[in-house]
Design an enzyme around this catalytic site. Sequence first.
Site, PDB file in Angstrom:
ATOM      1  N   GLY A  45      -5.041   4.209 -11.429  1.00 55.68           N
ATOM      2  CA  GLY A  45      -6.227   4.465 -10.637  1.00 55.68           C
ATOM      3  C   GLY A  45      -5.980   5.614  -9.691  1.00 55.68           C
ATOM      4  N   GLN A  50      -7.308  11.036  -2.563  1.00 54.59           N
ATOM      5  CA  GLN A  50      -5.898  11.218  -2.912  1.00 54.59           C
ATOM      6  C   GLN A  50      -5.624  12.602  -3.483  1.00 54.59           C
ATOM      7  OE1 GLN A  50      -5.734   7.247  -5.113  1.00 54.59           O
ATOM      8  NE2 GLN A  50      -3.620   7.537  -4.406  1.00 54.59           N
ATOM      9  N   CYS A  94       1.359   2.774  -4.930  1.00 49.77           N
ATOM     10  CA  CYS A  94       0.314   3.784  -4.757  1.00 49.77           C
ATOM     11  C   CYS A  94       0.899   5.168  -5.005  1.00 49.77           C
ATOM     12  CB  CYS A  94      -0.241   3.677  -3.337  1.00 49.77           C
ATOM     13  SG  CYS A  94      -1.557   4.836  -2.973  1.00 49.77           S
ATOM     14  N   LEU A  95       0.151   6.000  -5.713  1.00 46.42           N
ATOM     15  CA  LEU A  95       0.611   7.365  -5.968  1.00 46.42           C
ATOM     16  C   LEU A  95       0.756   8.164  -4.676  1.00 46.42           C
ATOM     17  CD1 LEU A  95      -1.484   8.226  -9.160  1.00 46.42           C
ATOM     18  CD2 LEU A  95       0.888   7.438  -9.019  1.00 46.42           C
ATOM     19  N   HIS A 136      -8.180  -1.679  -4.554  1.00 46.16           N
ATOM     20  CA  HIS A 136      -7.173  -0.753  -4.042  1.00 46.16           C
ATOM     21  C   HIS A 136      -7.778   0.648  -3.893  1.00 46.16           C
ATOM     22  CE1 HIS A 136      -2.924   0.900  -3.892  1.00 46.16           C
ATOM     23  NE2 HIS A 136      -3.614   1.979  -4.229  1.00 46.16           N
ATOM     24  N   GLU A 137      -8.478   1.105  -4.933  1.00 45.77           N
ATOM     25  CA  GLU A 137      -9.060   2.452  -4.906  1.00 45.77           C
ATOM     26  C   GLU A 137     -10.241   2.536  -3.939  1.00 45.77           C
ATOM     27  OE1 GLU A 137      -7.257   4.727  -6.083  1.00 45.77           O
ATOM     28  OE2 GLU A 137      -5.985   3.439  -7.296  1.00 45.77           O
ATOM     29  N   HIS A 140      -9.117   3.221  -0.569  1.00 47.98           N
ATOM     30  CA  HIS A 140      -8.872   4.651  -0.324  1.00 47.98           C
ATOM     31  C   HIS A 140     -10.141   5.347   0.153  1.00 47.98           C
ATOM     32  CE1 HIS A 140      -4.740   5.441  -1.416  1.00 47.98           C
ATOM     33  NE2 HIS A 140      -4.875   4.805  -2.564  1.00 47.98           N
TER      34      HIS A 140
END
Length: 186
Positions: A45, A50, A94-95, A136-137, A140
Site C-alpha cells: 500500500g 508518502q 511502513c515504507l 493504515h493508508e 497517512h
Amino acid sequence: MILPINIYSDDILRQKAKPLKGIDRTIEELIASMFESMRNAEGIGLAAPQVGHSVRLLVLDLSCIDNYANEKPMVVINPHILAVSGCNVMEEGCLSIPGVNGDVERPAVISLKYRDEHFLERTREFSGMLARALQHEIDHLDGTLFVDRMEKRSRKKIQKELTDIASGIIDAEYPVVSPANVATQG
C-alpha cells in the site's frame, strides 16, 4: 516513474491531505507512479503523502500475499470509514519508516465509502488484511503513522530507530527523500 518515498520526519506525513475533486492526466500519472513506486519498494500500500502529494489518494495491491492472490489492485480516492467492528492486533511496517515494525490494534472489519480510479463512488465492507492495509493508508491521509497507534511501552522500544531515521540514518532498498533534502523540497 519510480518516486522517492518521504520518510518519518517529513512534515507532509503529518498533514491532513486535501480531497480530490476529480481525475485528470496528472492524477492518472500519479496513480501509475504510485503503483510502480510501491511495487519497487515491495510494499502492499502507498498513500499520496508518502510520495510528496498531500491529496486523499492511496493505492493497494495485496496480490503478492497468498490468501489475496486473486484480489485486484485498488485505487482509493477520498475514503471515508462509515463503520467499524471487531478488533485485532497485528504487526505493521511502513515504507516511510524503513526497518521498523510494531504491533497495532485496529478494527477487524470496516465499511468504506470511497471513489475508485474512474472517480465512481463505491461503498464496500473490508476485512482481514484488506481492512488493515486500508486503515493504515487512510491514517497517512490524516497525518497519522502506525507508530502513533502503538502502545507507549512498545513505542519506547523502537524510539532509537525512529530517532536514527529522523536524523538521516536510513537503510532502505528503494529511493527515499532523506531528511536533509526535505527542507529543499517544494
